[in-house]
Enzyme design. Structure first.
Site, PDB file in Angstrom:
ATOM      1  N   ASP A 168       0.619  -1.228   0.124  1.00 15.50           N
ATOM      2  CA  ASP A 168       0.011  -0.314   0.058  1.00 15.50           C
ATOM      3  C   ASP A 168       0.939   1.300  -0.087  1.00 15.50           C
ATOM      4  OD1 ASP A 168       0.981  -0.393   2.748  1.00 15.50           O
ATOM      5  OD2 ASP A 168      -0.879  -0.885   3.505  1.00 15.50           O
ATOM      6  N   ASN A 219      -7.574  -2.670  14.201  1.00 16.65           N
ATOM      7  CA  ASN A 219      -8.985  -2.594  13.582  1.00 16.65           C
ATOM      8  C   ASN A 219      -9.077  -4.033  12.716  1.00 16.65           C
ATOM      9  OD1 ASN A 219      -7.891  -1.845  11.520  1.00 16.65           O
ATOM     10  ND2 ASN A 219      -9.054  -0.219  10.981  1.00 16.65           N
ATOM     11  N   HIS A 235      -7.209  -4.454   9.985  1.00 19.69           N
ATOM     12  CA  HIS A 235      -7.170  -4.336   8.727  1.00 19.69           C
ATOM     13  C   HIS A 235      -5.758  -5.052   8.387  1.00 19.69           C
ATOM     14  CE1 HIS A 235      -4.651  -0.249   9.189  1.00 19.69           C
ATOM     15  NE2 HIS A 235      -3.827  -1.434   9.227  1.00 19.69           N
ATOM     16  N   GLU A 276      -9.583  -1.674   5.097  1.00 15.94           N
ATOM     17  CA  GLU A 276     -10.123  -1.449   6.288  1.00 15.94           C
ATOM     18  C   GLU A 276     -11.389  -2.326   6.453  1.00 15.94           C
ATOM     19  OE1 GLU A 276      -8.309   0.115   8.235  1.00 15.94           O
ATOM     20  OE2 GLU A 276      -7.625   2.211   7.365  1.00 15.94           O
TER      21      GLU A 276
HETATM   22  P1  PGA Z   1       2.124  -1.281  12.830  1.00 17.57           P
HETATM   23  O1  PGA Z   1       0.752  -1.567  11.504  1.00 17.57           O
HETATM   24  O2  PGA Z   1       3.175  -2.533  12.526  1.00 17.57           O
HETATM   25  O3  PGA Z   1       2.559  -0.169  12.741  1.00 17.57           O
HETATM   26  O4  PGA Z   1       1.328  -1.665  14.085  1.00 17.57           O
HETATM   27  C1  PGA Z   1       0.395  -2.511  11.430  1.00 17.57           C
HETATM   28  C2  PGA Z   1      -0.668  -2.316  10.286  1.00 17.57           C
HETATM   29  O5  PGA Z   1      -1.440  -1.136  10.318  1.00 17.57           O
HETATM   30  O6  PGA Z   1      -0.750  -3.378   9.367  1.00 17.57           O
END
Ligand code: PGA
Length: 265
Positions: free
Chosen positions: A67, A135, A137, A142
């Site tokens: 992404d 959350n 994702h 999302e």
């Molecule tokens: P993080 O993000 O590794 O910074 O916790 C993980 C994600 O959002 O996929």
């Protein structure tokens, strides 16, 4: 799903690096799907460390990142492209032409996503690395993202903006949209390695592993894939109700820091 529970983040990062480098040893021209965020940083650091001490060759490897923020230029220090350059690409011998990224400045995001999707189809991903959002994702898929979703422009969830503000000087600076590959794209990878660390991921990990798969927790769609390894530390697995015994049947290959031996059971 194979669940590997580690004592801490350091052990998680080492095990993840083992799996990554095993894949490279098995197939020197592997296609890797890569993730940004704080979670895979330890794995990248471990791979870089081993690259410096041993003879690994990434020159034939192709990468596709999951992404990118929409509206950020590649050279913006907050872009995911910049993050990957600094934390991984520059430090091993990747070839620029083998690095693939969604362009956050694309004037036609739909075409950008369709082209990326087509390129992944031509170069199927051997090992997809994933983090997980609090959350649920994966990538920037999302809650509400569909099982068969493809690469697209997406509005970021409030929770994601809040969580990712740790990388910005204020919440207001976090972009509100991003380009992401879809759940369907992720599920087309041959093998998936998801990393989760820390208490704030415990609920998402429970949703992914033990709840019925649904768009409420996009990571739960990984239950539909037949080759997923989850490496998570004790904090991230603290809400799991069942007991998990690490299954080692994926460890066809036993990695050893000095050489790579292949052991088939
Ligand atoms: P993080 O993000 O590794 O910074 O916790 C993980 C994600 O959002 O996929």
């Amino acid at each position: 799903m194979n669940i590997i529970i580690t004592k801490n983040y350091q052990e998680l990062s080492k095990k993840a690096a083992n799996i990554f480098l095993n894949q490279l040893a098995l197939k020197p021209d592997s296609v890797f799907g890569l993730a940004t965020g704080s979670t895979p940083l330890g794995m990248y650091a471990e791979i870089i460390k081993r690259f410096k001490n041993h003879t690994y060759d990434f020159s034939r490897v192709k990468t596709f990142n999951l992404d990118e923020y929409y509206g950020l230029k590649k050279n913006n220090p907050q872009s995911y492209y910049y993050f990957m350059q600094e934390n991984f690409f520059k430090q091993v011998n990747f070839k620029d032409k083998n690095i693939n990224f969604l362009n956050g400045m694309a004037s036609n995001p739909q075409k950008e996503c369709a082209d990326y999707e087509a390129k992944i189809k031509r170069n199927p991903i051997d090992l997809q690395i994933l983090g997980i959002g609090a959350n649920g994702h994966i990538g920037f898929n999302e809650p509400g993202s569909k099982l068969n979703s493809k690469s697209r422009l997406i509005d970021l969830d409030k929770k994601t903006i809040e969580d990712n503000s740790k990388f910005f000087s204020s919440k207001g600076e976090v972009p509100t949209r991003a380009l992401t590959i879809g759940i369907g794209t992720i599920l087309s990878a041959k093998k998936i390695l998801l990393l989760a660390s820390g208490k704030n991921k415990a609920e998402a990990v429970r949703g992914m592993v033990e709840k019925q798969s649904s768009a409420k927790c996009p990571a739960s769609f990984l239950q539909k894939h037949n080759d997923v390894i989850v490496i998570a530390d004790q904090e991230a697995t603290s809400m799991l109700k069942k007991k998990y015994k690490s299954q080692n049947n994926f460890e066809d290959i036993i990695y050893n820091e000095n050489n790579i031996s292949i052991k088939r059971h």
